[in-house]
Design a protein around this motif. Structure first.
Motif, mmCIF file in Angstrom:
data_model
loop_
_atom_site.group_PDB
_atom_site.id
_atom_site.type_symbol
_atom_site.label_atom_id
_atom_site.label_comp_id
_atom_site.label_asym_id
_atom_site.label_seq_id
_atom_site.Cartn_x
_atom_site.Cartn_y
_atom_site.Cartn_z
ATOM 1 N N THR A 1 0.795 -1.235 0.000
ATOM 2 C CA THR A 1 0.000 0.000 0.000
ATOM 3 C C THR A 1 0.825 1.281 0.000
ATOM 4 O O THR A 1 0.374 2.305 -0.521
ATOM 5 C CB THR A 1 -0.937 0.023 1.220
ATOM 6 O OG1 THR A 1 -0.187 -0.305 2.399
ATOM 7 C CG2 THR A 1 -2.065 -0.984 1.062
ATOM 8 N N ASP B 1 -5.115 5.750 -3.515
ATOM 9 C CA ASP B 1 -6.331 5.045 -3.117
ATOM 10 C C ASP B 1 -6.982 4.296 -4.272
ATOM 11 O O ASP B 1 -7.474 3.176 -4.104
ATOM 12 C CB ASP B 1 -7.342 6.027 -2.500
ATOM 13 C CG ASP B 1 -6.977 6.403 -1.068
ATOM 14 O OD1 ASP B 1 -5.992 5.837 -0.537
ATOM 15 O OD2 ASP B 1 -7.668 7.254 -0.476
ATOM 16 N N THR C 1 -1.633 -5.803 3.413
ATOM 17 C CA THR C 1 -1.166 -4.426 3.213
ATOM 18 C C THR C 1 0.264 -4.331 2.687
ATOM 19 O O THR C 1 0.529 -3.587 1.747
ATOM 20 C CB THR C 1 -1.237 -3.628 4.526
ATOM 21 O OG1 THR C 1 -0.421 -4.272 5.514
ATOM 22 C CG2 THR C 1 -2.666 -3.494 5.032
ATOM 23 N N THR D 1 -1.638 0.890 7.688
ATOM 24 C CA THR D 1 -2.277 2.045 8.333
ATOM 25 C C THR D 1 -3.757 1.715 8.541
ATOM 26 O O THR D 1 -4.320 0.874 7.819
ATOM 27 C CB THR D 1 -2.179 3.333 7.496
ATOM 28 O OG1 THR D 1 -2.989 3.193 6.313
ATOM 29 C CG2 THR D 1 -0.738 3.639 7.086
ATOM 30 N N PHE D 2 -4.366 2.390 9.501
ATOM 31 C CA PHE D 2 -5.789 2.161 9.761
ATOM 32 C C PHE D 2 -6.619 2.534 8.536
ATOM 33 O O PHE D 2 -7.570 1.841 8.178
ATOM 34 C CB PHE D 2 -6.248 2.976 10.972
ATOM 35 C CG PHE D 2 -5.537 2.624 12.258
ATOM 36 C CD1 PHE D 2 -5.285 1.300 12.592
ATOM 37 C CD2 PHE D 2 -5.113 3.616 13.129
ATOM 38 C CE1 PHE D 2 -4.636 0.966 13.770
ATOM 39 C CE2 PHE D 2 -4.467 3.292 14.313
ATOM 40 C CZ PHE D 2 -4.217 1.970 14.630
ATOM 41 N N GLU D 3 -6.240 3.631 7.873
ATOM 42 C CA GLU D 3 -6.993 4.113 6.712
ATOM 43 C C GLU D 3 -6.952 3.094 5.567
ATOM 44 O O GLU D 3 -7.972 2.828 4.917
ATOM 45 C CB GLU D 3 -6.427 5.453 6.229
ATOM 46 C CG GLU D 3 -6.601 6.612 7.199
ATOM 47 C CD GLU D 3 -5.628 6.581 8.377
ATOM 48 O OE1 GLU D 3 -5.915 7.262 9.387
ATOM 49 O OE2 GLU D 3 -4.600 5.873 8.300
ATOM 50 N N ASP D 4 -5.781 2.519 5.338
ATOM 51 C CA ASP D 4 -5.657 1.524 4.268
ATOM 52 C C ASP D 4 -6.490 0.284 4.565
ATOM 53 O O ASP D 4 -7.136 -0.276 3.681
ATOM 54 C CB ASP D 4 -4.192 1.130 4.062
ATOM 55 C CG ASP D 4 -3.398 2.202 3.328
ATOM 56 O OD1 ASP D 4 -4.025 3.075 2.696
ATOM 57 O OD2 ASP D 4 -2.155 2.161 3.390
ATOM 58 N N GLN E 1 -9.187 0.106 6.381
ATOM 59 C CA GLN E 1 -10.599 0.447 6.192
ATOM 60 C C GLN E 1 -10.975 0.388 4.713
ATOM 61 O O GLN E 1 -12.025 -0.155 4.343
ATOM 62 C CB GLN E 1 -10.890 1.836 6.758
ATOM 63 C CG GLN E 1 -10.944 1.876 8.280
ATOM 64 C CD GLN E 1 -11.134 3.289 8.814
ATOM 65 O OE1 GLN E 1 -10.364 4.191 8.513
ATOM 66 N NE2 GLN E 1 -12.181 3.476 9.603
ATOM 67 N N LEU E 2 -10.129 0.953 3.869
ATOM 68 C CA LEU E 2 -10.373 0.948 2.424
ATOM 69 C C LEU E 2 -10.395 -0.486 1.894
ATOM 70 O O LEU E 2 -11.282 -0.860 1.102
ATOM 71 C CB LEU E 2 -9.298 1.777 1.728
ATOM 72 C CG LEU E 2 -9.390 1.976 0.216
ATOM 73 C CD1 LEU E 2 -8.726 3.291 -0.184
ATOM 74 C CD2 LEU E 2 -8.725 0.836 -0.540
ATOM 75 N N GLN F 1 -13.512 -2.391 2.855
ATOM 76 C CA GLN F 1 -14.682 -1.989 2.063
ATOM 77 C C GLN F 1 -14.794 -2.813 0.792
ATOM 78 O O GLN F 1 -15.876 -3.227 0.392
ATOM 79 C CB GLN F 1 -14.588 -0.501 1.696
ATOM 80 C CG GLN F 1 -14.915 0.448 2.839
ATOM 81 C CD GLN F 1 -14.619 1.897 2.476
ATOM 82 O OE1 GLN F 1 -14.280 2.213 1.335
ATOM 83 N NE2 GLN F 1 -14.740 2.791 3.457
ATOM 84 N N TYR G 1 -6.713 -2.731 14.751
ATOM 85 C CA TYR G 1 -6.816 -3.393 13.445
ATOM 86 C C TYR G 1 -7.887 -4.482 13.464
ATOM 87 O O TYR G 1 -8.649 -4.629 12.503
ATOM 88 C CB TYR G 1 -5.471 -3.990 13.028
ATOM 89 C CG TYR G 1 -4.529 -2.977 12.423
ATOM 90 C CD1 TYR G 1 -4.888 -2.263 11.277
ATOM 91 C CD2 TYR G 1 -3.291 -2.709 12.992
ATOM 92 C CE1 TYR G 1 -4.033 -1.324 10.719
ATOM 93 C CE2 TYR G 1 -2.426 -1.770 12.446
ATOM 94 C CZ TYR G 1 -2.814 -1.078 11.312
ATOM 95 O OH TYR G 1 -1.971 -0.143 10.763
ATOM 96 N N LEU H 1 -11.216 -3.054 13.220
ATOM 97 C CA LEU H 1 -11.491 -2.593 11.855
ATOM 98 C C LEU H 1 -11.799 -3.752 10.896
ATOM 99 O O LEU H 1 -12.158 -3.524 9.752
ATOM 100 C CB LEU H 1 -10.296 -1.788 11.319
ATOM 101 C CG LEU H 1 -10.080 -0.405 11.950
ATOM 102 C CD1 LEU H 1 -8.786 0.213 11.442
ATOM 103 C CD2 LEU H 1 -11.256 0.524 11.660
#
Length: 216
Positions: free
Chosen positions: A127, A132, A152, A162-165, A167-168, A171, A194, A197
């Protein structure tokens, strides 16, 4: 929360010696980790140590750059399974993904999955090198190629999970594919976040410290 059942106890350093792998295996047994993740050259050694345990053996393919040919990766994957691997963590061809040629990516994933059959395939998308849109494209390719997990990081890039990655990635993965967070997971709070999430595995070399902190 039993962190041990999320941990892929990992040692992929180029300086890893046989005695280091032996120690990793014994730690995995003692702490009942779900799996270890090691270089392919040590599969037979790990298998000999873990043959009577429930600890799964994961190894890496096309690691860490992902720039090998598909044929080479398929051979690596088949060789790994023959030598005792239960799971394969493969690296995609990052440069080709960045050209927008997602067909190449999912075809390669599909070829490797076909080669290993019912064994677990985790797809490392690295990542830290992707925007994105590219992360989403990589996850969709993994899904289309029938991977079991999307992961990741190798731990050898410029950054880890990362938390954002996550989450993406979650999804896109939904309930059709699992997510593994790897790289930089060194404390219990981060590990729990993690899991909250939605990750199913944590790739970390700090597994022992994580479960010790859980007990204290």
């Amino acid at each position: 929360m039993q962190l041990n059942q999320y941990i892929d106890h990992t040692l992929l350093k180029p300086t890893a010696k046989p005695e280091d792998i032996e120690k990793l295996c014994m730690e995995a047994v003692a702490n009942q980790f779900i799996a270890i993740c090691i270089p392919p050259s040590y599969l037979k050694l790990a298998k000999s140590i873990l043959k009577t345990s429930n600890v799964k053996i994961a190894t890496v393919v096309g690691f860490p750059l992902g720039a090998m040919t598909t044929d080479a990766k398929v051979f690596e994957a088949q060789d790994a399974i023959a030598k005792g691997a239960d799971e394969v963590d493969m690296v995609i061809n990052i440069g080709i993904l960045k050209t927008g040629n997602t067909e190449y990516i999912w075809n390669e994933i599909a070829e490797i999955k076909k080669a290993i059959g019912s064994k677990i395939l985790k797809v490392i998308i690295e990542t830290c090198y992707l925007n994105d849109a590219e992360k989403k494209a990589a996850c969709l390719a993994a899904l289309k190629g029938r991977a079991d997990f999307v992961k990741t990081s190798t731990g050898f890039g410029t950054a880890g999970a990362t938390f954002e990655d996550v989450q993406l990635m979650k999804q896109i993965a939904g309930d059709k594919m699992k997510v593994k967070a790897s790289g930089g997971i060194k404390d219990r709070e981060t590990a729990i976040k993690y899991i909250e999430l939605g990750v199913s595995r944590l790739g970390t070399s700090s597994g022992v410290n994580l479960v010790i902190s859980e007990k204290n």
